[in-house]
Design a protein around this motif. Sequence first.
Motif, PDB file in Angstrom:
ATOM      1  N   GLY A 193      10.266  10.819  -0.483  1.00 50.54           N
ATOM      2  CA  GLY A 193      10.515   9.394  -0.308  1.00 50.54           C
ATOM      3  C   GLY A 193       9.456   8.609  -1.051  1.00 50.54           C
ATOM      4  O   GLY A 193       8.267   8.932  -1.009  1.00 50.54           O
ATOM      5  N   PHE A 194       9.870   7.564  -1.781  1.00 54.67           N
ATOM      6  CA  PHE A 194       8.955   6.777  -2.601  1.00 54.67           C
ATOM      7  C   PHE A 194       8.502   5.539  -1.831  1.00 54.67           C
ATOM      8  O   PHE A 194       9.323   4.717  -1.427  1.00 54.67           O
ATOM      9  CB  PHE A 194       9.632   6.340  -3.903  1.00 54.67           C
ATOM     10  CG  PHE A 194      10.175   7.476  -4.731  1.00 54.67           C
ATOM     11  CD1 PHE A 194       9.607   8.736  -4.670  1.00 54.67           C
ATOM     12  CD2 PHE A 194      11.258   7.287  -5.565  1.00 54.67           C
ATOM     13  CE1 PHE A 194      10.100   9.787  -5.430  1.00 54.67           C
ATOM     14  CE2 PHE A 194      11.764   8.320  -6.339  1.00 54.67           C
ATOM     15  CZ  PHE A 194      11.188   9.584  -6.272  1.00 54.67           C
ATOM     16  N   ARG A 195       7.206   5.412  -1.633  1.00 52.85           N
ATOM     17  CA  ARG A 195       6.648   4.215  -1.003  1.00 52.85           C
ATOM     18  C   ARG A 195       6.696   3.093  -2.047  1.00 52.85           C
ATOM     19  O   ARG A 195       5.745   2.827  -2.787  1.00 52.85           O
ATOM     20  CB  ARG A 195       5.233   4.497  -0.540  1.00 52.85           C
ATOM     21  CG  ARG A 195       5.118   5.021   0.900  1.00 52.85           C
ATOM     22  CD  ARG A 195       5.551   6.474   1.085  1.00 52.85           C
ATOM     23  NE  ARG A 195       5.601   6.837   2.496  1.00 52.85           N
ATOM     24  CZ  ARG A 195       4.555   7.284   3.212  1.00 52.85           C
ATOM     25  NH1 ARG A 195       3.384   7.443   2.664  1.00 52.85           N
ATOM     26  NH2 ARG A 195       4.708   7.594   4.484  1.00 52.85           N
ATOM     27  N   PHE A 196       7.829   2.400  -2.088  1.00 52.81           N
ATOM     28  CA  PHE A 196       8.166   1.512  -3.201  1.00 52.81           C
ATOM     29  C   PHE A 196       7.297   0.264  -3.297  1.00 52.81           C
ATOM     30  O   PHE A 196       7.341  -0.447  -4.308  1.00 52.81           O
ATOM     31  CB  PHE A 196       9.640   1.112  -3.134  1.00 52.81           C
ATOM     32  CG  PHE A 196      10.034   0.460  -1.831  1.00 52.81           C
ATOM     33  CD1 PHE A 196       9.823  -0.889  -1.618  1.00 52.81           C
ATOM     34  CD2 PHE A 196      10.622   1.211  -0.823  1.00 52.81           C
ATOM     35  CE1 PHE A 196      10.175  -1.483  -0.423  1.00 52.81           C
ATOM     36  CE2 PHE A 196      10.981   0.627   0.385  1.00 52.81           C
ATOM     37  CZ  PHE A 196      10.760  -0.726   0.584  1.00 52.81           C
ATOM     38  N   ASN A 197       6.491  -0.006  -2.274  1.00 47.82           N
ATOM     39  CA  ASN A 197       5.617  -1.177  -2.355  1.00 47.82           C
ATOM     40  C   ASN A 197       4.278  -0.873  -3.018  1.00 47.82           C
ATOM     41  O   ASN A 197       3.469  -1.775  -3.239  1.00 47.82           O
ATOM     42  CB  ASN A 197       5.382  -1.770  -0.966  1.00 47.82           C
ATOM     43  CG  ASN A 197       4.809  -3.182  -1.022  1.00 47.82           C
ATOM     44  OD1 ASN A 197       5.266  -4.008  -1.812  1.00 47.82           O
ATOM     45  ND2 ASN A 197       3.807  -3.458  -0.189  1.00 47.82           N
ATOM     46  N   GLY A 225       4.447  -6.430  10.121  1.00 47.27           N
ATOM     47  CA  GLY A 225       5.519  -5.588  10.631  1.00 47.27           C
ATOM     48  C   GLY A 225       6.904  -6.004  10.204  1.00 47.27           C
ATOM     49  O   GLY A 225       7.896  -5.440  10.679  1.00 47.27           O
ATOM     50  N   ASN A 226       7.015  -6.975   9.308  1.00 47.87           N
ATOM     51  CA  ASN A 226       8.320  -7.417   8.827  1.00 47.87           C
ATOM     52  C   ASN A 226       8.798  -6.514   7.694  1.00 47.87           C
ATOM     53  O   ASN A 226       7.991  -6.080   6.854  1.00 47.87           O
ATOM     54  CB  ASN A 226       8.235  -8.856   8.320  1.00 47.87           C
ATOM     55  CG  ASN A 226       7.775  -9.814   9.394  1.00 47.87           C
ATOM     56  OD1 ASN A 226       8.321  -9.836  10.486  1.00 47.87           O
ATOM     57  ND2 ASN A 226       6.758 -10.621   9.079  1.00 47.87           N
ATOM     58  N   PRO A 227      10.102  -6.227   7.627  1.00 46.28           N
ATOM     59  CA  PRO A 227      10.606  -5.348   6.563  1.00 46.28           C
ATOM     60  C   PRO A 227      10.394  -5.956   5.176  1.00 46.28           C
ATOM     61  O   PRO A 227      10.681  -7.136   4.945  1.00 46.28           O
ATOM     62  CB  PRO A 227      12.101  -5.229   6.880  1.00 46.28           C
ATOM     63  CG  PRO A 227      12.238  -5.602   8.315  1.00 46.28           C
ATOM     64  CD  PRO A 227      11.158  -6.608   8.583  1.00 46.28           C
ATOM     65  N   LEU A 228       9.899  -5.159   4.261  1.00 43.71           N
ATOM     66  CA  LEU A 228       9.779  -5.583   2.874  1.00 43.71           C
ATOM     67  C   LEU A 228      11.153  -5.617   2.219  1.00 43.71           C
ATOM     68  O   LEU A 228      11.461  -6.520   1.452  1.00 43.71           O
ATOM     69  CB  LEU A 228       8.853  -4.622   2.118  1.00 43.71           C
ATOM     70  CG  LEU A 228       7.411  -4.588   2.601  1.00 43.71           C
ATOM     71  CD1 LEU A 228       6.715  -3.327   2.112  1.00 43.71           C
ATOM     72  CD2 LEU A 228       6.671  -5.826   2.120  1.00 43.71           C
ATOM     73  N   LEU A 278       7.458   3.365   4.342  1.00 42.67           N
ATOM     74  CA  LEU A 278       6.490   2.302   4.650  1.00 42.67           C
ATOM     75  C   LEU A 278       7.044   0.936   4.249  1.00 42.67           C
ATOM     76  O   LEU A 278       6.416   0.171   3.513  1.00 42.67           O
ATOM     77  CB  LEU A 278       5.146   2.579   3.979  1.00 42.67           C
ATOM     78  CG  LEU A 278       4.417   3.851   4.449  1.00 42.67           C
ATOM     79  CD1 LEU A 278       3.047   3.949   3.792  1.00 42.67           C
ATOM     80  CD2 LEU A 278       4.292   3.906   5.968  1.00 42.67           C
ATOM     81  N   ASN A 279       8.220   0.649   4.779  1.00 44.48           N
ATOM     82  CA  ASN A 279       8.949  -0.571   4.432  1.00 44.48           C
ATOM     83  C   ASN A 279       8.579  -1.732   5.356  1.00 44.48           C
ATOM     84  O   ASN A 279       9.430  -2.330   6.001  1.00 44.48           O
ATOM     85  CB  ASN A 279      10.459  -0.294   4.515  1.00 44.48           C
ATOM     86  CG  ASN A 279      11.301  -1.511   4.200  1.00 44.48           C
ATOM     87  OD1 ASN A 279      10.893  -2.366   3.420  1.00 44.48           O
ATOM     88  ND2 ASN A 279      12.470  -1.600   4.819  1.00 44.48           N
ATOM     89  N   GLN A 280       7.289  -2.049   5.449  1.00 45.96           N
ATOM     90  CA  GLN A 280       6.921  -3.218   6.243  1.00 45.96           C
ATOM     91  C   GLN A 280       5.598  -3.796   5.761  1.00 45.96           C
ATOM     92  O   GLN A 280       4.736  -3.079   5.236  1.00 45.96           O
ATOM     93  CB  GLN A 280       6.846  -2.881   7.725  1.00 45.96           C
ATOM     94  CG  GLN A 280       5.935  -1.749   8.109  1.00 45.96           C
ATOM     95  CD  GLN A 280       6.028  -1.424   9.597  1.00 45.96           C
ATOM     96  OE1 GLN A 280       5.939  -2.308  10.444  1.00 45.96           O
ATOM     97  NE2 GLN A 280       6.202  -0.158   9.916  1.00 45.96           N
TER      98      GLN A 280
END
Length: 543
Positions: A292-296, A464-467, A458-460
């Motif tokens: 899984g790619f931590r895209f942020n 804690g809001n979703p990126l 790690l989509n936040q």
Amino acid sequence: MKKFRTIASVLGAAALLAGCAAPSGEQAGEDSNVLTYLEPQFFRTLYPPAAGFYPNGGVVNQLTDRLLYQDPETLELSPWIATEMPEVNKDATEYTFNIRTDVTYSDGTPLTAENVVRNFDLYGLGDKSRTLTSSEQIANYDHGEVVDEDTVKFYFSEPSPGFLQATSSYNAGLLADSSLELDDEGFGPGNAKKVIGSGPFVVDSEKIGTDLVLKTREDYDWAPPAVEHQGRADIDGVHYILAAEESVRTGAIVSGQADIARQISAPQEGLLENKGVQIISHGTNSINNQLGFRFNHPFLQDKRVREAIIHGIDREEILRVLFSESYPLAQSSVAQTGLGFKDQSAAYTFDPEESKRLLDEAGWKPGPDGIRVKDGKRLVLRSNTALPQPRSKEVMTMVQDQLGALGIAIEINPGDQATQNADAKSIDKVQLYHIMVGRADYDVIASMYSVNNRDALLNQDKEGNPLDAKLEELLGKVTSSPKSEDRKKAVEEVQDYLTEQAYVIPFFEEPQVYAVAPEVHGFSPESVARPWFYEVSLEQEDK
């Protein structure tokens, strides 16, 4: 007659096979019909909602019964402690179960409606004061209610269509009232005898971190009606022994000093079969082994870089070199045997020239040492080592070589399981996350990616809001849609979106592979490939 094997006798036999001297003075114990089971890692907790780690679930699965039973092949649900399938209201916010009234726990206390509600109130809500988490499988739980002596009802604040499957999992294994009083430490190593279930086996003794003995419950008589065997288990118990080295596990199986060993690597499968050992492989019916790619992360925010990584990894070569036919090439983030699978294989083709083109287009140019550079920064990414997953270090080493040829440097995170778990929470320490999740339900895709669960990508943000709010919205549809057909469509939409955004690259459909001695009959893992010993029998041999 089979012998009860001590740790020393098992390890000693394996040492002899490896050409070493066996410890002196150790002999097998009394005659017994006890199955000897070898684990590469030992349990850390027997708290059911935290039993996802295979050594945990491999014990809890023997000690506890569940309201429903899930067929390991068809994934169909049927009654167990429940006398029939439950009544569910239209929006899946109320579930009513009728339960058996003849079941007792191994401490002699009855399994009652009040007790069942206590179990699910704990599993559905958790207890922070005792450091006990809620189950990630039970969404939107509000409370349980005792309707009458043999009827319980559960209420949810929002639709919770995954609850039926959750009640069939060892993560919802029913415990006696005394065990429900334990805190996190009370469920940990050294306290196994305090974990009281109504299942076919009972903890008899424990040596912390190395040895656990279960004995068979003589009066057990409430197995799932769907299984062929009924009544007392045929074997007299199960002896778990820690054997971290694969050579020890395989040696003990070949020498007849152990009956079943978990986590057999692909290169050993054929060798063991040639020696008459059974190889039993069972898929986990769920989220595939993948990166899984931590895209942020700054280096992964450009979709072109993520696509370049995908097309730069030769998955077929990895499987050919490292694995066997027990490991099918993944066609999507969800296994082909999993609920809601949709083929995404066209997105994961190996095309290194396309990778180079994408990297060039994204502004990453080869540097003096071959590693690509942009704005003075080298394209260096770090992956974890997924110790519970098969051959993770070898997989990532091959990925390292393949991507290195394209100018992408991969560092493989060192350290033990605790280090890996801690570092995986930081986008600065792990950007490529090697992971899988095993659970035979639609909701598992949310367990993997949702910010409210494992949040693998790690989509936040810091609040804690979703990126990526769209991803979280799609995952929410999976867990909140009351109708099965709508949940299936939602899972398909999540897979399409993961592909469209180049957020993951799936490697293979992860199985659990067991080496099983010829005298073992009836061994079949449950739906997520954890061992279940209730139906096992051992062919008696005169020694």
